[in-house]
Design a protein around this motif. Structure first.
Motif, PDB file in Angstrom:
ATOM      1  N   ARG A  44       0.839  -1.210   0.000  1.00 34.23           N
ATOM      2  CA  ARG A  44       0.000   0.000   0.000  1.00 34.23           C
ATOM      3  C   ARG A  44       0.873   1.259   0.000  1.00 34.23           C
ATOM      4  O   ARG A  44       0.593   2.226  -0.684  1.00 34.23           O
ATOM      5  CB  ARG A  44      -0.950   0.006   1.204  1.00 34.23           C
ATOM      6  CG  ARG A  44      -2.211  -0.830   0.978  1.00 34.23           C
ATOM      7  CD  ARG A  44      -3.329  -0.425   1.929  1.00 34.23           C
ATOM      8  NE  ARG A  44      -3.012  -0.750   3.319  1.00 34.23           N
ATOM      9  CZ  ARG A  44      -3.188  -1.973   3.856  1.00 34.23           C
ATOM     10  NH1 ARG A  44      -3.688  -2.934   3.129  1.00 34.23           N
ATOM     11  NH2 ARG A  44      -2.868  -2.196   5.119  1.00 34.23           N
ATOM     12  N   TYR A  45       1.940   1.216   0.807  1.00 31.45           N
ATOM     13  CA  TYR A  45       2.858   2.367   0.850  1.00 31.45           C
ATOM     14  C   TYR A  45       3.472   2.600  -0.535  1.00 31.45           C
ATOM     15  O   TYR A  45       3.506   3.744  -1.027  1.00 31.45           O
ATOM     16  CB  TYR A  45       3.960   2.127   1.894  1.00 31.45           C
ATOM     17  CG  TYR A  45       5.091   3.125   1.785  1.00 31.45           C
ATOM     18  CD1 TYR A  45       4.923   4.436   2.233  1.00 31.45           C
ATOM     19  CD2 TYR A  45       6.306   2.770   1.198  1.00 31.45           C
ATOM     20  CE1 TYR A  45       5.950   5.364   2.104  1.00 31.45           C
ATOM     21  CE2 TYR A  45       7.332   3.691   1.073  1.00 31.45           C
ATOM     22  CZ  TYR A  45       7.142   4.985   1.521  1.00 31.45           C
ATOM     23  OH  TYR A  45       8.158   5.904   1.386  1.00 31.45           O
ATOM     24  N   LYS A  51       2.345   1.803  -3.409  1.00 25.93           N
ATOM     25  CA  LYS A  51       1.330   2.322  -4.344  1.00 25.93           C
ATOM     26  C   LYS A  51       0.968   3.772  -4.041  1.00 25.93           C
ATOM     27  O   LYS A  51       0.482   4.489  -4.913  1.00 25.93           O
ATOM     28  CB  LYS A  51       0.059   1.458  -4.270  1.00 25.93           C
ATOM     29  CG  LYS A  51       0.195   0.129  -4.991  1.00 25.93           C
ATOM     30  CD  LYS A  51      -1.124  -0.616  -4.945  1.00 25.93           C
ATOM     31  CE  LYS A  51      -1.056  -1.878  -5.767  1.00 25.93           C
ATOM     32  NZ  LYS A  51      -2.192  -2.764  -5.516  1.00 25.93           N
ATOM     33  N   SER A  52       1.185   4.198  -2.798  1.00 22.74           N
ATOM     34  CA  SER A  52       0.773   5.550  -2.396  1.00 22.74           C
ATOM     35  C   SER A  52       1.804   6.621  -2.779  1.00 22.74           C
ATOM     36  O   SER A  52       1.533   7.810  -2.645  1.00 22.74           O
ATOM     37  CB  SER A  52       0.571   5.602  -0.872  1.00 22.74           C
ATOM     38  OG  SER A  52       1.841   5.677  -0.221  1.00 22.74           O
TER      39      SER A  52
END
Ligand SMILES: CC(C)(COP(=O)(O)OP(=O)(O)OC[C@H]1O[C@@H](n2cnc3c(N)ncnc32)[C@H](O)[C@@H]1OP(=O)(O)O)[C@@H](O)C(=O)NCCC(=O)NCCS
Length: 181
Positions: free
Chosen positions: A60-61, A63-64
């Protein structure tokens, strides 16, 4: 007639420094990154990270990350990740948009062989091009090797946060170091 013996002598440096490939990470690298961060966190003495994120959290990180942020990974000949360098914004405040923060993590077996410098050679040009004018890091005061590494690439100490880290009951200060690009 005498036989002629011909030999080819290869000059091998005494400290061999295998060249690691550096590339930007993608979300698919989450497991490899967690493996490196988990190993460094497990050593307990280098970083304020006391345990790595889960693979999902790391994905998630990754992708962020904005176009101004990047994780570079160093991979060995088997395409395994052996080190990484993270560049992200110090703050979401617009007034500090010119400030980036850096983190560098290399597996123990790969340290002091130039991997950190290879990562720096990829990340600093990216940072300049992305509009950062300074980089800041926090390094544990007990982590002399990392302080030497960052000083070697131009950072200077600019402050200290007292008793900032407690891991396994052991307190440590954190040094602030900055580099103007
Ligand atoms: C700090 C770290 C990223 C450096 O990466 P590296 O690949 O070992 O660094 P390089 O081989 O490119 O550079 C080595 C230089 O850093 C400094 N350095 C690294 N380890 C050192 C040590 N144990 N003692 C003294 N200087 C050291 C020296 O200036 C050295 O140059 P030299 O070998 O010519 O003397 C790596 O040691 C690491 O991942 N450590 C554990 C995690 C960590 O501390 N991260 C930083 C958290 S803020």
């Amino acid at each position: 007639m005498k036989a002629t013996v011909c030999c080819i002598v290869a000059v091998v440096p005494l400290t061999s420094r295998p060249w690691r490939r550096i590339r930007p990470a993608s979300a698919d690298d989450a497991a490899g990154i967690v493996s490196v961060l988990g190993a460094v966190a497990g050593e307990r003495v280098h970083s304020a990270i006391d345990r790595a994120w889960t693979i999902d959290q790391e994905r998630r990180y990754l992708k962020s990350l904005s176009p101004r942020e990047i994780v570079h990974v160093a991979v060995d000949e088997r395409s395994e990740i052996v080190g990484l360098q993270i560049l992200d914004r110090w703050s979401t405040l617009e007034s500090m948009a010119h400030v980036g923060q850096l983190g560098t993590f290399v597996l123990a077996a790969e340290r002091r062989r130039g991997v950190g410098h290879q990562l720096r050679n990829a990340t600093l040009p990216f940072a300049r091009q992305a509009g950062y004018r300074k980089l800041v890091i926090q390094v544990r005061s007990g982590n002399a090797p990392a302080q030497a590494f960052y000083q070697g690439i131009g950072f200077r100490e600019c402050g200290r946060l007292g008793r900032q880290v407690v891991i396994d009951g052991q307190e440590d200060d954190e040094l602030l170091m900055e580099l103007f690009l």
